[in-house]
Design a protein around this motif. Structure first.
Motif, PDB file in Angstrom:
ATOM      1  N   ALA A 123       0.811  -1.212   0.000  1.00  0.00           N
ATOM      2  CA  ALA A 123       0.000   0.000   0.000  1.00  0.00           C
ATOM      3  C   ALA A 123       0.843   1.260   0.000  1.00  0.00           C
ATOM      4  CB  ALA A 123      -0.930   0.003   1.217  1.00  0.00           C
ATOM      5  N   SER A 124       2.076   1.166   0.524  1.00  0.00           N
ATOM      6  CA  SER A 124       2.948   2.341   0.571  1.00  0.00           C
ATOM      7  C   SER A 124       3.703   2.553  -0.736  1.00  0.00           C
ATOM      8  CB  SER A 124       3.950   2.209   1.722  1.00  0.00           C
ATOM      9  OG  SER A 124       4.860   1.140   1.499  1.00  0.00           O
ATOM     10  N   SER A 125       3.601   1.602  -1.672  1.00  0.00           N
ATOM     11  CA  SER A 125       4.337   1.704  -2.939  1.00  0.00           C
ATOM     12  C   SER A 125       4.005   2.957  -3.738  1.00  0.00           C
ATOM     13  CB  SER A 125       4.102   0.458  -3.793  1.00  0.00           C
ATOM     14  OG  SER A 125       4.623  -0.684  -3.162  1.00  0.00           O
ATOM     15  N   PRO A 126       2.717   3.348  -3.880  1.00  0.00           N
ATOM     16  CA  PRO A 126       2.420   4.584  -4.614  1.00  0.00           C
ATOM     17  C   PRO A 126       3.023   5.819  -3.949  1.00  0.00           C
ATOM     18  CG  PRO A 126       0.442   3.244  -4.376  1.00  0.00           C
ATOM     19  CD  PRO A 126       1.476   2.641  -3.492  1.00  0.00           C
ATOM     20  N   VAL A 127       3.099   5.827  -2.617  1.00  0.00           N
ATOM     21  CA  VAL A 127       3.709   6.953  -1.905  1.00  0.00           C
ATOM     22  C   VAL A 127       5.186   7.034  -2.238  1.00  0.00           C
ATOM     23  CG1 VAL A 127       4.134   8.002   0.346  1.00  0.00           C
ATOM     24  CG2 VAL A 127       2.022   6.728  -0.045  1.00  0.00           C
ATOM     25  N   GLN A 128       5.856   5.896  -2.244  1.00  0.00           N
ATOM     26  CA  GLN A 128       7.270   5.863  -2.603  1.00  0.00           C
ATOM     27  C   GLN A 128       7.491   6.337  -4.035  1.00  0.00           C
ATOM     28  OE1 GLN A 128       8.525   1.840  -1.822  1.00  0.00           O
ATOM     29  NE2 GLN A 128       8.285   2.042   0.398  1.00  0.00           N
ATOM     30  N   MET A 129       6.562   5.972  -4.921  1.00  0.00           N
ATOM     31  CA  MET A 129       6.655   6.410  -6.310  1.00  0.00           C
ATOM     32  C   MET A 129       6.583   7.938  -6.398  1.00  0.00           C
ATOM     33  SD  MET A 129       6.867   5.223  -9.510  1.00  0.00           S
ATOM     34  CE  MET A 129       6.204   3.548  -9.529  1.00  0.00           C
ATOM     35  N   ILE A 130       5.648   8.531  -5.655  1.00  0.00           N
ATOM     36  CA  ILE A 130       5.526   9.986  -5.634  1.00  0.00           C
ATOM     37  C   ILE A 130       6.795  10.626  -5.092  1.00  0.00           C
ATOM     38  CG2 ILE A 130       4.308  11.917  -4.524  1.00  0.00           C
ATOM     39  CD1 ILE A 130       1.758  10.264  -4.636  1.00  0.00           C
ATOM     40  N   GLN A 131       7.334  10.078  -4.017  1.00  0.00           N
ATOM     41  CA  GLN A 131       8.549  10.623  -3.416  1.00  0.00           C
ATOM     42  C   GLN A 131       9.705  10.608  -4.409  1.00  0.00           C
ATOM     43  OE1 GLN A 131       8.944   8.026  -0.040  1.00  0.00           O
ATOM     44  NE2 GLN A 131       7.675   9.290   1.278  1.00  0.00           N
ATOM     45  N   GLU A 132       9.847   9.501  -5.124  1.00  0.00           N
ATOM     46  CA  GLU A 132      10.959   9.368  -6.066  1.00  0.00           C
ATOM     47  C   GLU A 132      10.795  10.281  -7.274  1.00  0.00           C
ATOM     48  OE1 GLU A 132      11.300   5.230  -7.039  1.00  0.00           O
ATOM     49  OE2 GLU A 132      11.541   4.625  -4.936  1.00  0.00           O
ATOM     50  N   LEU A 133       9.559  10.510  -7.710  1.00  0.00           N
ATOM     51  CA  LEU A 133       9.325  11.318  -8.906  1.00  0.00           C
ATOM     52  C   LEU A 133       9.281  12.819  -8.614  1.00  0.00           C
ATOM     53  CD1 LEU A 133       6.665   9.042 -10.598  1.00  0.00           C
ATOM     54  CD2 LEU A 133       8.880   9.635 -11.577  1.00  0.00           C
ATOM     55  N   LEU A 134       8.766  13.194  -7.457  1.00  0.00           N
ATOM     56  CA  LEU A 134       8.622  14.619  -7.136  1.00  0.00           C
ATOM     57  C   LEU A 134       9.784  15.162  -6.318  1.00  0.00           C
ATOM     58  CD1 LEU A 134       4.809  14.987  -6.337  1.00  0.00           C
ATOM     59  CD2 LEU A 134       5.979  14.853  -8.549  1.00  0.00           C
ATOM     60  N   GLY A 135      10.565  14.288  -5.713  1.00  0.00           N
ATOM     61  CA  GLY A 135      11.726  14.760  -4.959  1.00  0.00           C
ATOM     62  C   GLY A 135      11.381  15.216  -3.548  1.00  0.00           C
ATOM     63  N   HIS A 136      12.317  15.930  -2.933  1.00  0.00           N
ATOM     64  CA  HIS A 136      12.191  16.282  -1.514  1.00  0.00           C
ATOM     65  C   HIS A 136      10.992  17.176  -1.219  1.00  0.00           C
ATOM     66  CE1 HIS A 136      14.299  19.819  -3.135  1.00  0.00           C
ATOM     67  NE2 HIS A 136      13.781  20.473  -2.118  1.00  0.00           N
ATOM     68  N   ALA A 137      10.478  17.874  -2.224  1.00  0.00           N
ATOM     69  CA  ALA A 137       9.350  18.795  -2.004  1.00  0.00           C
ATOM     70  C   ALA A 137       7.993  18.102  -2.132  1.00  0.00           C
ATOM     71  CB  ALA A 137       9.427  19.956  -2.987  1.00  0.00           C
ATOM     72  N   TRP A 138       7.970  16.779  -2.251  1.00  0.00           N
ATOM     73  CA  TRP A 138       6.723  16.068  -2.526  1.00  0.00           C
ATOM     74  C   TRP A 138       5.647  16.348  -1.476  1.00  0.00           C
ATOM     75  CZ3 TRP A 138       4.252  12.366   0.480  1.00  0.00           C
ATOM     76  CH2 TRP A 138       4.949  11.920   1.611  1.00  0.00           C
ATOM     77  N   LYS A 139       6.031  16.546  -0.232  1.00  0.00           N
ATOM     78  CA  LYS A 139       5.051  16.750   0.840  1.00  0.00           C
ATOM     79  C   LYS A 139       4.233  18.021   0.642  1.00  0.00           C
ATOM     80  CE  LYS A 139       7.831  14.410   4.362  1.00  0.00           C
ATOM     81  NZ  LYS A 139       8.539  14.565   5.655  1.00  0.00           N
ATOM     82  N   ASN A 140       4.831  19.006  -0.025  1.00  0.00           N
ATOM     83  CA  ASN A 140       4.136  20.280  -0.241  1.00  0.00           C
ATOM     84  C   ASN A 140       3.216  20.252  -1.450  1.00  0.00           C
ATOM     85  OD1 ASN A 140       5.545  21.460   1.954  1.00  0.00           O
ATOM     86  ND2 ASN A 140       7.290  21.891   0.626  1.00  0.00           N
ATOM     87  N   TYR A 141       3.317  19.200  -2.258  1.00  0.00           N
ATOM     88  CA  TYR A 141       2.558  19.153  -3.516  1.00  0.00           C
ATOM     89  C   TYR A 141       1.737  17.875  -3.647  1.00  0.00           C
ATOM     90  CZ  TYR A 141       5.456  23.103  -4.899  1.00  0.00           C
ATOM     91  OH  TYR A 141       6.076  24.333  -4.950  1.00  0.00           O
TER      92      TYR A 141
END
Length: 217
Positions: A123-141
């Protein structure tokens, strides 16, 4: 992108297979651009960009009415029933750069079924995908879009009660993204009313970011 009388917002959908990404994208666009159906396997294999018509008078800014156009990038679900992680990641990476290189991405929507708990490594795989694609600023977007939210009402829960009883995995994720979330219902309101309500919520998040965007190379 915004001029004095119109604004275009760019959104990308992420989530697990059969989470309702393509259906959510169609609601955001007010169309049927994306193929959406129930299947015992992943349906979306390629990234696809949809554009809505302009919603006239959607908001006011500096005393002027502004029309809104929505661009939505639909992506393959991950984990995918046929495609491996590196293929899916590369497909999305190229699509983000192709479609949002100049205008940038306003918000990534993590599509999560409200009737399925978010827990475990899969279930956490899509979150990891977002983190890897958006970078360190992913939490803000990033925001969570809960689909099948009508199931919450059917079970006798309010939205607050649902979140109070949610898994630690989901609660930690919500804390990370400053509790940006939206519930999408399939019954009660008309699709157009539902669409406007969701877009208004999205605009709140974008305003909180001062209309900043993520750009891609």
């Amino acid at each position: 992108m915004m001029d004095s009388k119109k604004m275009v917002i760019n959104l990308a959908l992420f989530g697990m297979t059969q989470s309702g990404k393509s259906s959510a994208g169609n609601i955001l666009l007010g169309s049927t651009d994306f193929h959406s159906s129930f299947a015992p396997c992943s349906v979306t294999k390629d990234c696809s960009l949809g554009r809505s018509y302009h919603l006239n008078g959607f908001m006011r800014r500096a005393g002027q009415e502004i029309s809104l156009q929505v661009q939505v990038l639909d992506t393959p679900g991950y984990p995918h029933s046929r495609l491996n992680k590196e293929y899916v990641k590369q497909e999305i990476k190229e699509a983000l750069a192709r479609h949002f290189r100049q205008e940038g991405l306003h918000l990534a929507l993590l599509v999560q079924r409200a009737d399925l708990p978010l827990c475990g490594q899969e279930a956490s795989s899509p979150v990891q995908m977002i983190q890897e694609l958006l970078g360190h600023a992913w939490k803000n977007y990033t925001a969570i879009l809960f689909t099948h939210a009508e199931k919450i009402e059917e079970a006798g829960f309010s939205e607050d009660e649902y979140l109070h009883k949610a898994s630690d995995t989901l609660l930690n994720l919500l804390n990370s993204i400053q509790h940006r979330y939206i519930f999408q219902y399939k019954k009660g309101n008309s699709l157009n009313a539902q669409r406007v309500k969701i877009l208004e919520r999205i605009m709140e998040f974008i305003k909180e970011n001062c209309y900043q965007v993520l750009t891609f190379k």
